[in-house]
Motif scaffolding. Sequence first.
Motif, PDB file in Angstrom:
ATOM      1  N   ALA A  77      23.949  45.652   3.855  1.00  0.00           N
ATOM      2  CA  ALA A  77      23.130  46.482   4.943  1.00  0.00           C
ATOM      3  C   ALA A  77      23.951  47.108   5.870  1.00  0.00           C
ATOM      4  O   ALA A  77      24.916  46.642   6.305  1.00  0.00           O
ATOM      5  CB  ALA A  77      22.136  45.303   5.532  1.00  0.00           C
ATOM      6  N   GLY A  78      23.628  48.399   5.980  1.00  0.00           N
ATOM      7  CA  GLY A  78      24.257  49.402   6.849  1.00  0.00           C
ATOM      8  C   GLY A  78      25.786  49.391   6.804  1.00  0.00           C
ATOM      9  O   GLY A  78      26.595  49.656   7.786  1.00  0.00           O
TER      10      GLY A  78
ATOM     11  N   ASN B  17      21.525  48.199  -2.079  1.00  0.00           N
ATOM     12  CA  ASN B  17      21.373  48.813  -0.713  1.00  0.00           C
ATOM     13  C   ASN B  17      20.445  48.191  -0.033  1.00  0.00           C
ATOM     14  O   ASN B  17      19.218  48.468  -0.092  1.00  0.00           O
ATOM     15  CB  ASN B  17      21.335  50.367  -0.979  1.00  0.00           C
ATOM     16  N   ASP B  18      20.468  47.096   0.791  1.00  0.00           N
ATOM     17  CA  ASP B  18      19.565  46.497   1.615  1.00  0.00           C
ATOM     18  C   ASP B  18      18.142  45.916   0.880  1.00  0.00           C
ATOM     19  O   ASP B  18      17.246  46.599   1.527  1.00  0.00           O
ATOM     20  CB  ASP B  18      19.429  47.201   2.849  1.00  0.00           C
TER      21      ASP B  18
ATOM     22  N   TYR C 226      21.876  40.862   6.896  1.00  0.00           N
ATOM     23  CA  TYR C 226      21.855  40.662   8.323  1.00  0.00           C
ATOM     24  C   TYR C 226      22.116  39.365   8.750  1.00  0.00           C
ATOM     25  O   TYR C 226      21.901  38.368   7.888  1.00  0.00           O
ATOM     26  CB  TYR C 226      20.511  41.392   8.735  1.00  0.00           C
TER      27      TYR C 226
ATOM     28  N   VAL D 105      24.812  51.098  17.928  1.00  0.00           N
ATOM     29  CA  VAL D 105      23.312  50.695  17.285  1.00  0.00           C
ATOM     30  C   VAL D 105      22.729  50.255  18.606  1.00  0.00           C
ATOM     31  O   VAL D 105      23.000  50.038  19.795  1.00  0.00           O
ATOM     32  CB  VAL D 105      23.579  49.450  16.645  1.00  0.00           C
TER      33      VAL D 105
ATOM     34  N   ALA E 125      24.749  47.852  11.877  1.00  0.00           N
ATOM     35  CA  ALA E 125      23.488  48.202  11.930  1.00  0.00           C
ATOM     36  C   ALA E 125      22.819  47.021  12.650  1.00  0.00           C
ATOM     37  O   ALA E 125      23.395  45.916  12.435  1.00  0.00           O
ATOM     38  CB  ALA E 125      23.121  48.498  10.670  1.00  0.00           C
TER      39      ALA E 125
END
Length: 752
Positions: A569-570, A609-610, A616, A650, A671
């Motif tokens: 993520a990010g 990708n996420d 997170y 962020v 992120a």
Amino acid sequence: MKKKFLSLLLSAALVLAMVLPASAAFTDITDSQLQKQVSVLQMLGVMGGTSASTFSPNGTLSRAQFCKMAVVLLGRENEEPLYRNRTIFPDVKSNHWARGYINLAVSVDVGGSTGENGQTTGGVKLIRGMADGTFQPDRAITYAEAVTILMRVLGYSDTDAGMNWPMGYLQLAAKLNVTDGLTGLGANSSLTRAQAATMFYQALFAKTKDGAPYYQKLGTAKTGVILTGNNGKLEDGSTGGLVTSDGNVYKLANGMSAPAELVGQRGMLLLRTLDNAVLTFLPQGTQKTVSVDKAEAAWFTDNAGQKYTIDPTTTVYTPNETTTYEKLWMDLRGGSVLTVYYSDTGKIESAFYSMGASDTVMIAKSLTNGGNPFGALLNGAANYKIYRDGNPATVADIQEYDVGIYDATARVLQVSSAKLTGTYDNVEPNAKSPVKVTVLGVTFELMTQAQQDMAKFKLGDRVTLLLTADGRVAGVRSAGEVESSNVGILEKASGGDVEVRLLSGLTIKSKASNTAAQQGQLVTVSSKDLYSVYVSPVTSSNVSGSLDVASGKVGTLSLSTSCRIYDQAGGGQLVEVSLDDLAVTTVPNHKITYAYRNASGRIDVLVLNDVTGDGYTYGKVSYGDQDGVTVGVKVILTNGEGTKTAVGAVSVPGTGWGGVAFSGDGASAMATVPLKTKANVHRSAFTERDGKTYVTLGDQELRVSDKVQCYNSTTGQWLNDLETARAFAERLTVYYDRNANEGGKVRVVVVE
């Protein structure tokens, strides 16, 4: 299913205590307890195999064989040559292999007392001949005869057993626990080799007529020792020493090597009084060797699904260092072999991680002939498990150039597909006799066969290193023959220096000729010149089609059964996930960052990708004081696992509940994501199905994350688990990252 961050599994550290290849487990022994018993007797020289790889546990023993074993157990085998030239029995000819042992056994007294003149009085002969004057050396020994001999080794005579032979001796042996576990045997029954091993082993701990355990007559005992290796370097520079958890290296007596099955065991060293050489090792205490399936910070599961709770500060021994579980657990992957030692209260108090250390490795060659390409490595073993890159696998998953190591104790074949392609930068001590090699800024230990490979190349050549799971080089090939893609995460890029954490787990630190990538990006690393690398960003998927979760296919390409899947993520940390963690049926191509295909065209590594949201870390998110921060903001995340602080450009969720994607080093917030909320959820809305927890929120049903955070807003305390939260209050507030049709999961549950 819980996840773990991509572990830094591979290490270029020199393993100091390898397992000797000659000490492989007997392939026809399936009982681990019997294997240990035989290993102990092997070191003493009492009992060995019928071949290099077989023990023949169901075979019988002759009177001559048992006689020799008893003489060795007495520690009098050095006297055997003195008795070879005597003729006592007409059926023990001058060319009989056991002539000296038989003559010695029927001539010396055991038990009794030894006077100042060295003569023994009041004793009894170890064994007697037959009534007709023969010995019958090659006849199978009976249970009663074997018990009688062992009781006499322990110092007991006819007076102690009574005149009712053999019942008196059988009852005495049972009382002393020498025959524990042996059932269905009559006095005249033949004794199997397995049964004999059990009797000899248990006799070591039995009380002699003097009242002390028999092993005390053989040497000095050192207790509480863990064997961490069996090929340590001795003071004279030779190898083959026994390495222990206290850092000592012991010479072995009798010219015997320590069987690999004893490495990792906790127990008692039996030392020869004369010179402290090791006679044998006796496992003691409650311990268990398991093949790890999954590991987390305070627990792990084995491949049978059993869960083990372990304190993070628990001491863990490895072949080359002493560490703690909290420093080690991220290096544990499927198939890792761990031995745990329990206290009297049933708590794990220490452990041993073998690291798959072995000098015996194989490189898979042509697969056209079918069968397991590591068959010679297995040495006939059956009922073993295969793990490829930490995942359960089958023979069909093994590819050419894979490296195999077999752990005979746990019956696990560890297969590594790890490779590294780069310019041959340096060698130690020299190119003709290489021991270590440096490629892409990392120095590796060369195993014996790899040293021969390396000598064929010169500095500046582009080579591919074939690596074991613990980061040693098993073989070297030219980059033209086989090449790896070297894909990983750019951790740092500063002043021309780069640090890339490859998906294989290896970290590359080197000078960079160029890099257009940003920190946290997925990149490829290559080299054409000495001492520098090229770092290029992975900008788009290298495969076409979507991932169909049910079939395990990306377009027409199948995932291998040992495929490792990561989500990111990010641009933050890669998190290892499984197909089971995907709460969607299809992953579109734009959500597939990278796929690595093996030689058969199946996908071994897949980076998303996420897709899961698991990249997170979730909890309460807030701004912190700037403290000199000039770019971005200071972000603080708190949950039941503690508080993390990072800096990033962020925004913090307005509700205060959200997730943060941290960089690989944890210093940057790459992120953030806000959480959606649903209040006044009744505790009955939660259900369990197929080992997962779900909650119904109006017209949608959401999966509850395995790492859901639970919080009591009244007390300000984090709760241990969802069950505690549900028991605390009838109504709860649920926070989730996205809707069910987007693969969302519940991340936080708050008790009001």
